[in-house]
Every structure is written in structure tokens, then in C-alpha cells.
Write a protein that holds these residues in place. Structure first.
Motif, PDB file in Angstrom:
ATOM      1  N   ALA A 264      89.547 -39.654  26.158  1.00 50.71           N
ATOM      2  CA  ALA A 264      90.723 -40.452  25.808  1.00 50.71           C
ATOM      3  C   ALA A 264      90.331 -41.731  25.063  1.00 50.71           C
ATOM      4  O   ALA A 264      91.023 -42.150  24.130  1.00 50.71           O
ATOM      5  CB  ALA A 264      91.512 -40.794  27.074  1.00 50.71           C
ATOM      6  N   ASN A 281      98.964 -35.185  20.750  1.00 49.19           N
ATOM      7  CA  ASN A 281      98.488 -35.210  22.129  1.00 49.19           C
ATOM      8  C   ASN A 281      98.110 -33.783  22.558  1.00 49.19           C
ATOM      9  O   ASN A 281      98.904 -33.064  23.169  1.00 49.19           O
ATOM     10  CB  ASN A 281      99.618 -35.769  22.993  1.00 49.19           C
ATOM     11  CG  ASN A 281      99.238 -35.909  24.434  1.00 49.19           C
ATOM     12  OD1 ASN A 281      98.139 -35.535  24.836  1.00 49.19           O
ATOM     13  ND2 ASN A 281     100.146 -36.449  25.217  1.00 49.19           N
ATOM     14  N   ASP A 283      95.802 -33.033  24.652  1.00 47.19           N
ATOM     15  CA  ASP A 283      95.480 -32.968  26.077  1.00 47.19           C
ATOM     16  C   ASP A 283      96.665 -32.368  26.837  1.00 47.19           C
ATOM     17  O   ASP A 283      96.522 -31.415  27.600  1.00 47.19           O
ATOM     18  CB  ASP A 283      95.152 -34.368  26.613  1.00 47.19           C
ATOM     19  CG  ASP A 283      94.802 -34.306  28.084  1.00 47.19           C
ATOM     20  OD1 ASP A 283      93.694 -33.832  28.385  1.00 47.19           O
ATOM     21  OD2 ASP A 283      95.638 -34.671  28.926  1.00 47.19           O
ATOM     22  N   PHE A 284      97.842 -32.923  26.598  1.00 49.28           N
ATOM     23  CA  PHE A 284      99.043 -32.420  27.277  1.00 49.28           C
ATOM     24  C   PHE A 284      99.310 -30.968  26.867  1.00 49.28           C
ATOM     25  O   PHE A 284      99.603 -30.107  27.695  1.00 49.28           O
ATOM     26  CB  PHE A 284     100.242 -33.314  26.926  1.00 49.28           C
ATOM     27  CG  PHE A 284     101.518 -32.892  27.587  1.00 49.28           C
ATOM     28  CD1 PHE A 284     101.836 -33.363  28.850  1.00 49.28           C
ATOM     29  CD2 PHE A 284     102.395 -32.018  26.961  1.00 49.28           C
ATOM     30  CE1 PHE A 284     103.015 -32.964  29.479  1.00 49.28           C
ATOM     31  CE2 PHE A 284     103.569 -31.616  27.578  1.00 49.28           C
ATOM     32  CZ  PHE A 284     103.879 -32.100  28.840  1.00 49.28           C
ATOM     33  N   SER A 297      97.949 -35.737  33.107  1.00 45.33           N
ATOM     34  CA  SER A 297      97.896 -35.877  31.646  1.00 45.33           C
ATOM     35  C   SER A 297      98.888 -36.939  31.164  1.00 45.33           C
ATOM     36  O   SER A 297      98.571 -37.748  30.290  1.00 45.33           O
ATOM     37  CB  SER A 297      98.190 -34.534  30.980  1.00 45.33           C
ATOM     38  OG  SER A 297      98.180 -34.689  29.593  1.00 45.33           O
ATOM     39  N   THR A 300      97.452 -40.425  32.003  1.00 43.38           N
ATOM     40  CA  THR A 300      96.357 -40.814  31.086  1.00 43.38           C
ATOM     41  C   THR A 300      96.929 -41.127  29.703  1.00 43.38           C
ATOM     42  O   THR A 300      96.544 -42.110  29.060  1.00 43.38           O
ATOM     43  CB  THR A 300      95.346 -39.655  30.925  1.00 43.38           C
ATOM     44  OG1 THR A 300      95.121 -39.095  32.188  1.00 43.38           O
ATOM     45  CG2 THR A 300      94.070 -40.098  30.281  1.00 43.38           C
ATOM     46  N   THR A 301      97.823 -40.276  29.246  1.00 45.98           N
ATOM     47  CA  THR A 301      98.403 -40.471  27.916  1.00 45.98           C
ATOM     48  C   THR A 301      99.095 -41.823  27.826  1.00 45.98           C
ATOM     49  O   THR A 301      98.873 -42.588  26.878  1.00 45.98           O
ATOM     50  CB  THR A 301      99.438 -39.359  27.619  1.00 45.98           C
ATOM     51  OG1 THR A 301      98.776 -38.100  27.677  1.00 45.98           O
ATOM     52  CG2 THR A 301     100.075 -39.536  26.258  1.00 45.98           C
ATOM     53  N   THR A 304      96.483 -44.703  27.957  1.00 48.70           N
ATOM     54  CA  THR A 304      95.660 -44.775  26.742  1.00 48.70           C
ATOM     55  C   THR A 304      96.440 -45.382  25.582  1.00 48.70           C
ATOM     56  O   THR A 304      95.932 -46.200  24.830  1.00 48.70           O
ATOM     57  CB  THR A 304      95.225 -43.349  26.333  1.00 48.70           C
ATOM     58  OG1 THR A 304      94.621 -42.737  27.446  1.00 48.70           O
ATOM     59  CG2 THR A 304      94.279 -43.354  25.168  1.00 48.70           C
ATOM     60  N   HIS A 305      97.668 -44.957  25.430  1.00 48.84           N
ATOM     61  CA  HIS A 305      98.470 -45.434  24.294  1.00 48.84           C
ATOM     62  C   HIS A 305      98.947 -46.871  24.508  1.00 48.84           C
ATOM     63  O   HIS A 305      99.056 -47.634  23.560  1.00 48.84           O
ATOM     64  CB  HIS A 305      99.638 -44.486  24.020  1.00 48.84           C
ATOM     65  CG  HIS A 305      99.193 -43.185  23.432  1.00 48.84           C
ATOM     66  ND1 HIS A 305      98.582 -42.200  24.178  1.00 48.84           N
ATOM     67  CD2 HIS A 305      99.226 -42.720  22.161  1.00 48.84           C
ATOM     68  CE1 HIS A 305      98.277 -41.181  23.398  1.00 48.84           C
ATOM     69  NE2 HIS A 305      98.662 -41.472  22.162  1.00 48.84           N
ATOM     70  N   PRO A 312     102.880 -42.604  22.364  1.00 48.19           N
ATOM     71  CA  PRO A 312     102.347 -41.280  22.705  1.00 48.19           C
ATOM     72  C   PRO A 312     103.109 -40.203  21.926  1.00 48.19           C
ATOM     73  O   PRO A 312     104.240 -40.450  21.489  1.00 48.19           O
ATOM     74  CB  PRO A 312     102.668 -41.124  24.189  1.00 48.19           C
ATOM     75  CG  PRO A 312     103.209 -42.417  24.664  1.00 48.19           C
ATOM     76  CD  PRO A 312     103.597 -43.231  23.475  1.00 48.19           C
ATOM     77  N   TRP A 314     104.258 -35.963  22.069  1.00 51.60           N
ATOM     78  CA  TRP A 314     104.403 -34.810  22.980  1.00 51.60           C
ATOM     79  C   TRP A 314     104.577 -33.581  22.125  1.00 51.60           C
ATOM     80  O   TRP A 314     105.504 -33.488  21.310  1.00 51.60           O
ATOM     81  CB  TRP A 314     105.588 -35.048  23.935  1.00 51.60           C
ATOM     82  CG  TRP A 314     105.413 -36.370  24.612  1.00 51.60           C
ATOM     83  CD1 TRP A 314     106.041 -37.541  24.284  1.00 51.60           C
ATOM     84  CD2 TRP A 314     104.481 -36.697  25.663  1.00 51.60           C
ATOM     85  NE1 TRP A 314     105.562 -38.567  25.088  1.00 51.60           N
ATOM     86  CE2 TRP A 314     104.604 -38.079  25.937  1.00 51.60           C
ATOM     87  CE3 TRP A 314     103.558 -35.954  26.401  1.00 51.60           C
ATOM     88  CZ2 TRP A 314     103.843 -38.735  26.903  1.00 51.60           C
ATOM     89  CZ3 TRP A 314     102.804 -36.596  27.372  1.00 51.60           C
ATOM     90  CH2 TRP A 314     102.951 -37.973  27.621  1.00 51.60           C
ATOM     91  N   THR A 362     109.352 -32.928  27.883  1.00 51.79           N
ATOM     92  CA  THR A 362     108.731 -33.668  26.770  1.00 51.79           C
ATOM     93  C   THR A 362     109.756 -34.557  26.069  1.00 51.79           C
ATOM     94  O   THR A 362     109.423 -35.657  25.628  1.00 51.79           O
ATOM     95  CB  THR A 362     108.077 -32.708  25.755  1.00 51.79           C
ATOM     96  OG1 THR A 362     108.999 -31.674  25.439  1.00 51.79           O
ATOM     97  CG2 THR A 362     106.802 -32.118  26.316  1.00 51.79           C
TER      98      THR A 362
END
Ligand code: GLC
Length: 533
Positions: A264, A281, A283-284, A297, A300-301, A304-305, A312, A314, A362
Motif C-alpha cells: 500500500a 484499487n 487490492d479490493f 481491504s 487499508t484503502t 492509505t488514501h 479511493p 472502487w 462499492t
């Protein structure tokens, strides 16, 4: 030019058009820009803010257009530059912006630079725009490194004159040398070419791969930033320059990165405020249908953003990924290119329920929502395409082991019957015989259809804008969170129906509530207090 707010992209819904498979106006079996123009009212009614077009430039189509022969021309199969200009302008009149795809890591082997390089002798400067090298071994018969291509096999191909050239993808996609000034200047000119035609931004293909270690070491162990051909620190200089160009327009243009990185913190570096505006993204997207893994996820998203101040994104799928209806119908519903195989047992009905719930999940999260064409129709992956119609080099280069990506690129059904279900001519990839049940026409008439669900949720989502996000404690099989003061999204990943928090109104649900409870594999948006208006 639109004078829309400068931050239009921060909460946008961006719809990905794969033009060859969207709508075919001239009946030759391949979608085209005229087809997209004719369907703009559909996209406006869906409520999207922008369209991202996978590459529409002149290309021999060895990798679905990601092998660009000429950036300043539209592939004749799709139309002309005038068609593109008209499309950009017409879409904008309907409030829809356009994002084009830029593929800076490589060009087509039919690009004039590569033709020049091939015509030149080893050692000629015409070869310096690429990675030509002598081989190893007594007579140079071994590739310069053991690097492998993302499409299986070695990343080097040998020419008759004995030299090798690098291609991290197919041999028809030679990698560019980003330390060559022509490569830098040409891409900056291409950005301006499309920005000057009114595009609102670019999606940057394989964005972390451009810079290579000129010593060409083997991959082996390395420090962060020390991989020989991925995520090298120097790549950020390129995007800082691109950001300056984007910001030089009265309506600043937007940079969207295709950045596949597991760490990340390394991913977030691309989103610093003098680089890209956002990145997909993955990861998601690659995680399975499971409350705990998706909660992790999302957390973290968001963190991180938040740190870099970027929204972020989606993403449930794109033109490279198994469609969500199919993916979520599998026992292991996570996604990876490495484990894709033919013949995985799939419960499509379950997958369809989960994909609808995922759409509501989402759409409720803060940031930017990407929708890949056909996901709004709940299309499944077409898994039984005959080998001879498959085009994807990922399939062919794996010796047929990897199904490849054709199954998510089958042309859209517009009408429940008729020729090619209203797509146009006989489609370049055959549509399944039952495709009519997913057709736009059939779904428009049905308030419970996936298309109706998408239309409503995209509309409702506009209210959310920058509303705060906060988790609501629930049992482990359920995710619930608030957006702002009065909207709650609840998703039930379990099998048993789940009780809902107190609410004034259920605004939209992916499945019918059962005695006021949310069934398994379903999601709902609740108004938690009466609205004050
Ligand atoms: C990106 C594209 C993919 C393409 C590859 C090489 O991953 O999304 O479709 O094959 O880059 O350009």
C-alpha cells in the motif's frame, strides 16, 4: 469546454467502454465510435460522469489495442479522429467527460519507431528508443536476462541479426526506453494532442513499469524501489511532468494510474499531490467475497488514501478480469492471473446475487466508482468460447492453459432478440444463445433488474459526496457503515438473514428483504433518520 467544478473526479462514476464490444453502428461485427455515439443517451441515463475508453488508436490489435501503432489516429475499424472529436463533444453536452488510455510502456511492433529500429543495424541510434541487446552465451543465443513476460514465456525475442529486444508483454509490444528524450517528448506531445481535443484525463497503462535498470540485473531479492523493471523510483519523475501538463489547462486534466502493487505504501506514492489524481484499487477488486477480508481491504484503502489526500477508487472488474458474477459464484472468489484456469465450478445464481450486493457496497463507499461495461447488466464471464475465436495473447502464449481475457470482452446485448441482440453485425466474439435475457431492453422494463439497480444507486450516490464514513459494529458476517448523518449501508455475507439497524426507510436493496431482515449475499441502503428537507 465544460466549466464544471475542478474536483468533478473526486466522487465520480466512471464507466469503462471497451469500444470493440460496446455497439457496432456499421454492422461489421466490431463495435465502433459511431456505435458509442448512438448509445450516449443510455450512458447519460445510467448517470455516469465520465467514460474511459480502452485504446482506440490505430493498432494491429495484437493485444486488443494495447499495441498502439499511431496515437494520433483512430483505428479504422472504430472510426476516425473526427468521430472521436464528435463523440467527445457530444458526450460533454450530456455532462459526460472522456478519459483516454495512454500506453507508455510499449508501442506496437508496427509503430514507425520500431520499423526504423528494425531497418537499422545493431548499434544504430534508431534502436536506442527500445531495449535492444546482444544475448548471453557463446553466440548470444541466450536472452540478455531471464525476465518473463506478463503473458508467459521470455520477455525477450531475437531478431535475425542476432540481437534481442525486450517486451514485458507480447513480442508485438516492444518496451520503450524511457531514458531516451524522444520517448519523453513524444508522450508529452500525445497527451497535449488529446487534451487539446477536449479529453478530461488519461488512464495510464502499466504505469509502474516504465523505468528499467539499465544494467539489466535478474529480478532476485531487492529493496523497495529496486526491482529491475517495476516500480523504480525514477518513474515518479515522469508523472510529475505529466501532472504539470495536466494542470496547465484551464480545466485541469486528470491522471488515473493502472498501478498493480501489493504494498500500500508503494502504491500511495503514485498518488502524491504532484503526481496522479487516482489509481485503480486492485487490492479490493482481487479479494474474495468475504466480510473480514473486504473490511480489511476497505480499511487499508481508506487509510492509505487519507494519508495522501487522493480519493479511493472502487473497481469490481475491467477488461482484464473475470466478470464479478462468475468470480463471486466460485468457492474461492478471489482473483489472480496466476490461478485462472478453465473449468472452475461456478454457481452463477449466487454470483449474480453477490455481484448486485457488491454494486451497492462499492457505490456506498467514499471516492470514485468504476463500472466496466456490461457489469451494470450482470453479464457473466463467457467461459466456453471456442479456442479458435479467442484473441487474447494471454491465452495463446500460455499454450491454452490460461483462459485469457476474451470471456469478459464479449459484445453487449442491447435487445432481447434479433441480430446479435442489437449489437450490430455478427460479433467478433460470439454471444451465448441466452444473452437476450441480459439485454438492456429486457432490463429497462424490469424494476428489479441489475440495470435498474445500477441506475438507482448511481442516482442516490450523488447525495453522498464527501460525507464522512464510519463503521457500525455488527456480527462478523455483516459489514455496516454510515455515510454522513443519515445513510447506512449494510451487506450480509452470511447465509442466514441479518437483522437491520433501526431505520426510517430502506432506499434500495439488492434483494427483497425478508420480514425486515437482510437475506444472505445481499446489501441494502437505509435512511437512518428522516431527511430534513
Ligand atoms: C494493461 C491492460 C491490459 C494490457 C496490458 C499491456 O494491463 O489493462 O489489457 O494487455 O496492460 O498493455
Amino acid at each position: 469546454m465544460s466549466s464544471g467544478p475542478r474536483n468533478w473526479w473526486r466522487n465520480a462514476v466512471i464507466y469503462q467502454v471497451y469500444p470493440r464490444s460496446f455497439a457496432d453502428a456499421n454492422g461489421d461485427g466490431t463495435g465502433d465510435l459511431a456505435g458509442v455515439r448512438s448509445r450516449l443517451p443510455y450512458l447519460a441515463r445510467l448517470g455516469v460522469d465520465a467514460l474511459w475508453f480502452t485504446p482506440w488508436y490505430r493498432s494491429p490489435q495484437n493485444d486488443g489495442g494495447y499495441d498502439v501503432a499511431d496515437y494520433r489516429d483512430i483505428d479504422p475499424v472504430l472510426g476516425t479522429v473526427e468521430d472521436a472529436e464528435a463523440l467527445i463533444a457530444e458526450a460533454l453536452e450530456m455532462g459526460i467527460r472522456t478519459i483516454v488510455d495512454i500506453v507508455p510502456n510499449h508501442v506496437s511492433s508496427e509503430h514507425e519507431w520500431f520499423a526504423e529500429a528494425l531497418a537499422a543495424a545493431p548499434g544504430d541510434p534508431a534502436r536506442d528508443r527500445f531495449w535492444f541487446r546482444d544475448g548471453r552465451g557463446e553466440s548470444g543465443e541466450l536472452p540478455p536476462t531471464e525476465w518473463t513476460s506478463s503473458f508467459s514465456g521470455p520477455a525477450w525475442s531475437r531478431l535475425d541479426d542476432g540481437q534481442w529486444y525486450l517486451h514485458l508483454f507480447a513480442p508485438e509490444q516492444p518496451d520503450l526506453n524511457w531514458s531516451h528524450p524522444d520517448v519523453v517528448a513524444e508522450h508529452e506531445a500525445v497527451l497535449r494532442f488529446w487534451y487539446d481535443r477536449g479529453v478530461a484525463g488519461v488512464r495510464i497503462d502499466s504505469a509502474s513499469m516504465l523505468v528499467k535498470d539499465p544494467d539489466l540485473p535478474e529480478v532476485g531479492d531487492h529493496e523497495p524501489g529496486g526491482h529491475p523493471h517495476n516500480d523504480r523510483d525514477g518513474v515518479h519523475d515522469i508523472y510529475r511532468r505529466w501532472r504539470k501538463i495536466a494542470d496547465s489547462y484551464a480545466q485541469p486534466r486528470v491522471l488515473v494510474g493502472e498501478v498493480w502493487l501489493p504494498e500500500a505504501d508503494r502504491f500511495a506514492r503514485y498518488l502524491r499531490d504532484d503526481e496522479m489524481h487516482m489509481a485503480f484499487n486492485f487490492d479490493f477488486m482481487t479479494r474474495g467475497w468475504d466480510a473480514e477480508t473486504l473490511r480489511e481491504s476497505i480499511e487499508t484503502t481508506l487509510a492509505t488514501h487519507r494519508d495522501v489526500g487522493a480519493p479511493p477508487t472502487w473497481v469490481l472488474s475491467n477488461h482484464d478480469i473475470t466478470r464479478p458474477v462468475t468470480r463471486y459464484g466460485r468457492r474461492d472468489s478471489s482473483f489472480s492471473f496466476e490461478t485462472k484456469r478453465f473449468g472452475t465450478p461456478t454457481d452463477l445464481e449466487r454470483g449474480a446475487r453477490r455481484a448486485r450486493a457488491a454494486a451497492l457496497l462499492t457505490a456506498a463507499l467514499p471516492g470514485v466508482l468504476y463500472v466496466y461495461q456490461g457489469d451494470e447488466l450482470g453479464l457473466p464471464e463467457v467461459e466456453d468460447l471456442p479456442a479458435e475465436v479467442r484473441e487474447d495473447p494471454m491465452h495463446h502464449r500460455s499454450g491454452g492453459v490460461d483462459p485469457g481475457r476474451d470471456g469478459c470482452r464479449v459484445p453487449l446485448p442491447w435487445t432481447s432478440g434479433g441480430k446479435a441482440f442489437g449489437f450490430g453485425g455478427p460479433p467478433w466474439l460470439p454471444q451465448p444463445a441466452d444473452w437476450g435475457r441480459y439485454a438492456v431492453e429486457s432490463q429497462l422494463a424490469d424494476p428489479d433488474s441489475t440495470l435498474s439497480l445500477y441506475r438507482r444507486v448511481i442516482g442516490l450516490r450523488r447525495e453522498l459526496r464527501d460525507a464522512d464514513f464510519a463503521w457500525i459494529p455488527t456480527d462478523p458476517q455483516v459489514l455496516a457503515f454510515r455515510r454522513g448523518e443519515d445513510l447506512t449501508c449494510v451487506v450480509n455475507f452470511g447465509d442466514a438473514p441479518a437483522a437491520l439497524p433501526d431505520h426510517a426507510e430502506a432506499l434500495i436493496a439488492s434483494a427483497r428483504l425478508e420480514d425486515g431482515r437482510l437475506p444472505g449475499d445481499a446489501a441494502v441502503w437505509l435512511r437512518t433518520r428522516p431527511s430534513h428537507q
